[in-house]
Design an enzyme around this catalytic site. Sequence first.
Site, PDB file in Angstrom:
ATOM      1  N   HIS A   1      -1.312  -0.467  -0.363  1.00 13.04           N
ATOM      2  CA  HIS A   1      -0.415   0.307  -1.215  1.00 13.04           C
ATOM      3  C   HIS A   1       0.316  -0.555  -2.243  1.00 13.04           C
ATOM      4  O   HIS A   1       1.114  -0.045  -3.021  1.00 13.04           O
ATOM      5  CB  HIS A   1       0.596   1.030  -0.305  1.00 13.04           C
ATOM      6  CG  HIS A   1       1.225   2.237  -0.926  1.00 13.04           C
ATOM      7  ND1 HIS A   1       2.594   2.400  -0.991  1.00 13.04           N
ATOM      8  CD2 HIS A   1       0.683   3.333  -1.502  1.00 13.04           C
ATOM      9  CE1 HIS A   1       2.872   3.554  -1.573  1.00 13.04           C
ATOM     10  NE2 HIS A   1       1.726   4.144  -1.887  1.00 13.04           N
TER      11      HIS A   1
ATOM     12  N   HIS B   1       8.362   9.324  -7.315  1.00 13.51           N
ATOM     13  CA  HIS B   1       7.462   8.357  -6.680  1.00 13.51           C
ATOM     14  C   HIS B   1       8.154   7.004  -6.534  1.00 13.51           C
ATOM     15  O   HIS B   1       7.553   6.032  -6.088  1.00 13.51           O
ATOM     16  CB  HIS B   1       6.184   8.222  -7.518  1.00 13.51           C
ATOM     17  CG  HIS B   1       5.081   7.486  -6.845  1.00 13.51           C
ATOM     18  ND1 HIS B   1       4.746   6.183  -7.158  1.00 13.51           N
ATOM     19  CD2 HIS B   1       4.225   7.859  -5.856  1.00 13.51           C
ATOM     20  CE1 HIS B   1       3.729   5.787  -6.415  1.00 13.51           C
ATOM     21  NE2 HIS B   1       3.387   6.783  -5.606  1.00 13.51           N
TER      22      HIS B   1
ATOM     23  N   ASP C   1      -0.878 -14.938 -16.735  1.00 15.88           N
ATOM     24  CA  ASP C   1      -0.245 -16.142 -17.259  1.00 15.88           C
ATOM     25  C   ASP C   1       0.385 -15.821 -18.604  1.00 15.88           C
ATOM     26  O   ASP C   1      -0.059 -14.918 -19.333  1.00 15.88           O
ATOM     27  CB  ASP C   1      -1.271 -17.270 -17.389  1.00 15.88           C
ATOM     28  CG  ASP C   1      -2.322 -16.986 -18.440  1.00 15.88           C
ATOM     29  OD1 ASP C   1      -2.396 -17.720 -19.437  1.00 15.88           O
ATOM     30  OD2 ASP C   1      -3.094 -16.009 -18.254  1.00 15.88           O
TER      31      ASP C   1
ATOM     32  N   ASP D   1      26.004  -1.214  -4.614  1.00 16.87           N
ATOM     33  CA  ASP D   1      27.249  -1.727  -5.192  1.00 16.87           C
ATOM     34  C   ASP D   1      27.085  -2.269  -6.607  1.00 16.87           C
ATOM     35  O   ASP D   1      27.867  -3.125  -7.050  1.00 16.87           O
ATOM     36  CB  ASP D   1      27.827  -2.835  -4.296  1.00 16.87           C
ATOM     37  CG  ASP D   1      28.283  -2.317  -2.948  1.00 16.87           C
ATOM     38  OD1 ASP D   1      28.400  -1.093  -2.793  1.00 16.87           O
ATOM     39  OD2 ASP D   1      28.506  -3.142  -2.038  1.00 16.87           O
TER      40      ASP D   1
ATOM     41  N   LYS E   1       1.301  -2.605  -5.555  1.00 14.56           N
ATOM     42  CA  LYS E   1       1.035  -2.390  -6.978  1.00 14.56           C
ATOM     43  C   LYS E   1       1.594  -3.591  -7.753  1.00 14.56           C
ATOM     44  O   LYS E   1       2.808  -3.679  -7.979  1.00 14.56           O
ATOM     45  CB  LYS E   1       1.700  -1.099  -7.473  1.00 14.56           C
ATOM     46  CG  LYS E   1       1.283   0.165  -6.702  1.00 14.56           C
ATOM     47  CD  LYS E   1       2.486   0.838  -6.141  1.00 14.56           C
ATOM     48  CE  LYS E   1       2.239   2.070  -5.323  1.00 14.56           C
ATOM     49  NZ  LYS E   1       0.952   2.525  -4.978  1.00 14.56           N
TER      50      LYS E   1
ATOM     51  N   LYS F   1      10.439   3.807  -5.357  1.00 14.52           N
ATOM     52  CA  LYS F   1      10.669   3.144  -4.073  1.00 14.52           C
ATOM     53  C   LYS F   1      11.721   2.081  -4.304  1.00 14.52           C
ATOM     54  O   LYS F   1      11.429   0.878  -4.361  1.00 14.52           O
ATOM     55  CB  LYS F   1       9.384   2.479  -3.552  1.00 14.52           C
ATOM     56  CG  LYS F   1       8.257   3.455  -3.219  1.00 14.52           C
ATOM     57  CD  LYS F   1       7.278   3.547  -4.344  1.00 14.52           C
ATOM     58  CE  LYS F   1       6.004   4.267  -3.987  1.00 14.52           C
ATOM     59  NZ  LYS F   1       6.129   5.564  -3.401  1.00 14.52           N
TER      60      LYS F   1
END
Length: 1095
Positions: free
Chosen positions: A611, A946, A618, A953, A613, A948
Amino acid sequence: MDNYGSSSPYGYPNPYMYPPSPNPHQPYPPPTASSPDPYAHVPPFHPYPYHSSHSFNYSHPPPPRPSSHSGKFEYSYPPQPAPLDFPHPPPSYSTPPSYPYAYNVPPPSYATPPRPSLSHHASFQHGSSHYYYPPSDSFSTPDSHLRNNSFSGPYWQESTNTASDNCKPSKASAYPPLDDLMSNVKLSDDQPTAPASPPAPAGQPLRMHSLPVPKIEQKREEFYGYSNNSFSGWGSSYHSRMDSGRLSDVSGSFNESMLSQSLHIVPIQNKGSLRVLLLHGNLDIWVHEAKNLPNMDMFHKTLGDMFGKLPGSVSNKIEGTMNKKITSDPYVSISVSNAVLGRTYVISNSENPVWSQHFYVPVAHHAAEVHFVVKDSDVVGSQLIGIVAIPVEQIYSGEVVKGTYPVLNSNGKPCKQGAVLSLSIQYIPMEKLSIYHQGVGAGPEYIGVPGTYFPLRKGGTVTLYQDAHVPDGTLPNVLLDNGMYYVSGKCWFDICDAISQARRLIYITGWSVWHKVRLTRDDSGYASDYTLGDLLRTKSQEGVRVLLLIWDDPTSRSILGYKTDGVMATHDEETRRFFKHSSVQVLLCPRSGKRHSWIKQKEVGTIYTHHQKTVIVDADAGNNRRKVIAFVGGLDLCDGRYDTPHHPLFRTLNTIHKDDYHNPTFTGNVSGCPREPWHDLHSKIDGPAAYDVLTNFEERWLKASKPHGIKKLKIAYDDALLRLERIPDFIGIHDAPSIGEDHPEVWHVQIFRSIDSNSVRGFPKDPKDATSKNLVCGKNVLIDMSIHTAYVKAIRAAQHYIYIENQYFIGSSYNWSQHKDLGANNLIPMEIALKIAEKIKANERFAVYIIIPMWPEGVPTGAATQRILFWQNKTMQMMYETIYKALVEAGLEAAFSPQDYLNFFCLGNREAVNLYDNVGVNGAPPPANSPQAASRSSQRFMIYVHSKGMIVDDEYVILGSANINQRSMEGTRDSEIAMGAYQPHHTWARKNTYPHGQIHGYRMSLWAEHTGTLEECFLQPESLECVRRVRTMGEMNWRQYSANEVTEMQGHLLKYPVEVDRKGKVRSLPGYEEFPDVGGKIVGSFLAMKENLTI
C-alpha cells in the site's frame, strides 16, 4: 452558493463565477448567543496584526498561556458538584477506574498493595475460579508476530482463523464447566496452585502434566476458527478470553541474570475478587526463561516410542538419523484485555528455553491480570502449553514484580511437574512518563519517536500538499510567523517536474500506478495529453534508471492472451504490458506471507496489499552534484485521484476529468452521474530523511526481485538498483545538504513503516538480533510497526488538539461493549479517548476533530462496506462513552457533552448545474430507483476522504499511506510508509505560545478548503468556541446536502450523520438511517464477513 467566491470575508476567488451569496460578508450565520457559554471568562481575542496588503481579517490569538507547556489552561468551569450516587464509581485517571463494572471498588492505595501469601505452607480456601476460560482454541491460534526491541508497535491478533464462526465444529465438552470443577477446591499445604488455564477443546480427554490438546485437533480448530463469544467473570464487562489480541511490542534479547529464583505462586482467587483497573502508561517486562516444559510434539514422541520397541539393530539405524531430540518449540505471548502486547521469539526443540527478552510496551487497557501464555509453535499454528497470570493489583503501585511462576494447564495444575517461567514486570503510569508531557521537544537532545527502524533526521525541508492540485488563488493566504505566508503546494505538478528533472534515477512504489494518467491538466506549461507512461519512457531512453514496484493484484491476470482487470482495477497488468518492450523495469510484487503458517500465508496473499505510495528521484544539489528527494503520502499515480479543493462533481466531466471518470459506487450506465471527488494528503521530503525512503525502496526491491524457482539456477543475476556510493557526483545521507539548525524554517523528519521481513531484504536473519533494528519478532518474520508507535507517541504528547483525516477509523476493540475479541486492537482510538479524559480531569480544554469518508469506497449496501461501518460505529461509541464517564467523574456532565471534545465529520458537495447543458448526458437513462438516477437528480455526492494524516497542536504532522485500522497498523498485513515531521523553531516548547509555522498554515489551509471560509476561532482549535462553531458549520452543511432543494454548497464539511446524545450514545440520525441516494445503513450492520478483510 459560491464554493470559493469572493463573497467570503477571506477573499476566495470565484473560478466558476457562481452567483454571490445573499450576504457576502457572512457565509455562515454568526454563532448563536442564546446558549450560555461556560467559557465566558476566556480572555478575548486581540486584533491580529496582518500586513496591510493582506485582505484576510484574522484575529490575533489570545495572550500567551503560562510558560509551562503542560500547565492548566485558565478556563472557567462550573463549580464541582457533590459526588453523584452511582452504582459504581466513575472513572479516575489517578486512581484505579472501575467502570463499566457494576461493583464497588475500594479506594486505591499507592503504598505497596497487599499481596497474597505465596509461601509453601499457606492454605487457601477458594470458591470458583475468578474467571471462566473459553475453549482452548482461543489459545491455540498461530502467532504471526514477535518483537525484538523495546518500544511499542500495534496490538494485533494472533489468530489466523479464516472461516466464519458458524463453521466451527460443534462438540460436546468432555469436561464440566471450569467453575464447577473449581468450586470446592482447597489447596493442600504442600501444593499451592495458580489461576486456572483454559480447558482443552471439547471432546478431548483430560491429561495431567502432559498434552492439553493434540496437535492434530489443534490444527483442525485453527482451520475452522474460533467463536466470537465473550466469556466474562464480571458479567459482560471483563472479557477474559486471552491471546486473541494484537501484538504490540518489541522484545529485546539482552542477556541478563535472573532477577529472582524464588518460586512465587499466583493463587486462584474467588470470582470477582480481582479488581479491574486501568493500565495507561507503559509496561516494562523481562521474560527470562522457562524450565521443564512438556514435550508437545506428540507425533515425533510417538514415532520415537514406536522405534524404541523395534529390534535393537533396526532401532539404532533409524535413530541414527534422528539423533537430535524433537520436542516443543516454545515461545511466550504477553496479553492484557484480549490484546497481545509482546511475544518472545521461538526457541526450537527446547524444554528449558532461555529468552532474556525485554519488552517496553504502551498499554491503555482495563484489565484484572496480565497473562503470560506459553505456547508451542507449529507449522500450521501453535498450541497452548500453559499460562502464568499476574494480577494487575500487584503491579499497580509501580513496584517491580519478579519471580519464578508455575506454568499451569487447563485444569489449574502445573502442565508438568516443575514447569516454571521466570519473569519480571513493572508498570509505569502516564504521569511518570516525562516524554509525553511537553509535546514535541525543542532541544537538541530530542530524539523524536524512540524505538523505530529509522531515526529522526535533522535538517532539510518539507512541502505539504492537499489534493493532487491547488490552482493559484484557490485558497486564502495564511499569515505565519516571521511575516511569511503559507503557500499551498501543487503535488502532481511538482512530481511531474521532479521526474522531468531527474538525471540518474526514478523509483516509484504504488498500490496502483497507471501509465495513462495525466499529472498536469491546466496551463502549467506541460502538454496536458502527456501521460505518466510517456514521461517515464522518455526519461528511461535518456539513460535514467526507472524502476516501478507495484502491488500485484492476485485477481488480475494476463495468461496466454486471457486478461482479467482484477477486482480492485489497479491496472497492474496493463501497466506492465505498456512498459514491456522499454527499458523501464516494472516489478509486480505480490503480498507474500511465505514464512507465516500455511493458513496465514493464504490469508496474506489473498487479502492484503502493498500500500506504500512513494516517488524517489535525484535532484540538483548545486555545484554539479545530485541528491535524493522523495514524495510520500496517500496519492497513487492512477485514475480517479486528480482533484482540486473545489472537488467538482459535474463541471469538469468534459474537461480535466475527461477520460478519467471514477465512481465505484455506480455500476452500469454512468452517463450524467457525478464523479467521485477525491481528497488526499501528500508530502515532499528534501534532506536526509529522503534517503530513508530510498532505503525502503531498495529493501523492498531486493526482496521482490529475488530469483525464485528455476531462475535460481542462473549464474548471474542483474541487480537493477543503482549503487549511489559508486557515483562520484551523488552525495550521501550524511552529506545531504540541509539548511542549518538555526534557520527558522528547518525541519526534522522521521520515516515510519508497517512492513515485515516477507517484504524487505536486510532485516536480521536471527530474531535475537532484532533489537539492533527496533523490530518486532513474529512467527518466522520480523516486523517494523513504527507507524503505530508514532501515532501513539504523538497522541500521548498532545497538549491542545488533534486533527485527523483518514480513510478509515477502526480500533481498540478490546474496550468495545461487544466483539471485544475482534482483533482490531490498535491503541489509537483508546489513546485519543483517554487523552480527552485526562484533560477533563485536569480542567483543561482539549479538542479532537476527525474527518472520514461518508462511507468506504464502493457500494454502501455491500456486505464488506456495512461491516466496516459497523466496526467504525463501535469505535465511535467506545470513545464517546469513555469521554462521558470522565465528565461524570469530574462533575461536568451537565455543563458539557462529549461532542464538546470529540467530533466526527465527512465531506460532500452539491452543484446546481443544468446537466444537459453542462455535462452532455447521453445513452439510456439509469433505472428510476437506482443510485445513479437519484444522484443525478439530487446533484450531490460525497467527497471521498483518502487522506492518511494527523496534525497535533499545530506543531507535528504525520502523513503517509497508513489508514487507522488493523490492516495498516499491524505490520504483517498491508505494507505502509509514513513520515512524521516538525519545525523545531515552531513548537509550543520553543515558543510557549501558539506556533505559526508551516504546519499551522497547512491545517488552516485544509480548514479553509473544507469550510469555505476562515474564522478567527480557528486560531484556537481547542477552544469550546471553535469546537461548537465548526460543529455548527457541519450541521448546516449537512442540512443543505440532504435537503430536497438543489443548492450550491459553499463549504464541504458535513457533520457525520449520526446522533450523539449527552451520555455519549451513538445512534442513527433521525430521518437519515441510510445514506442519501445510495442507501446503506449509516451505522452499518453486522453481516457474516471475514473480519480480517474489514478491520
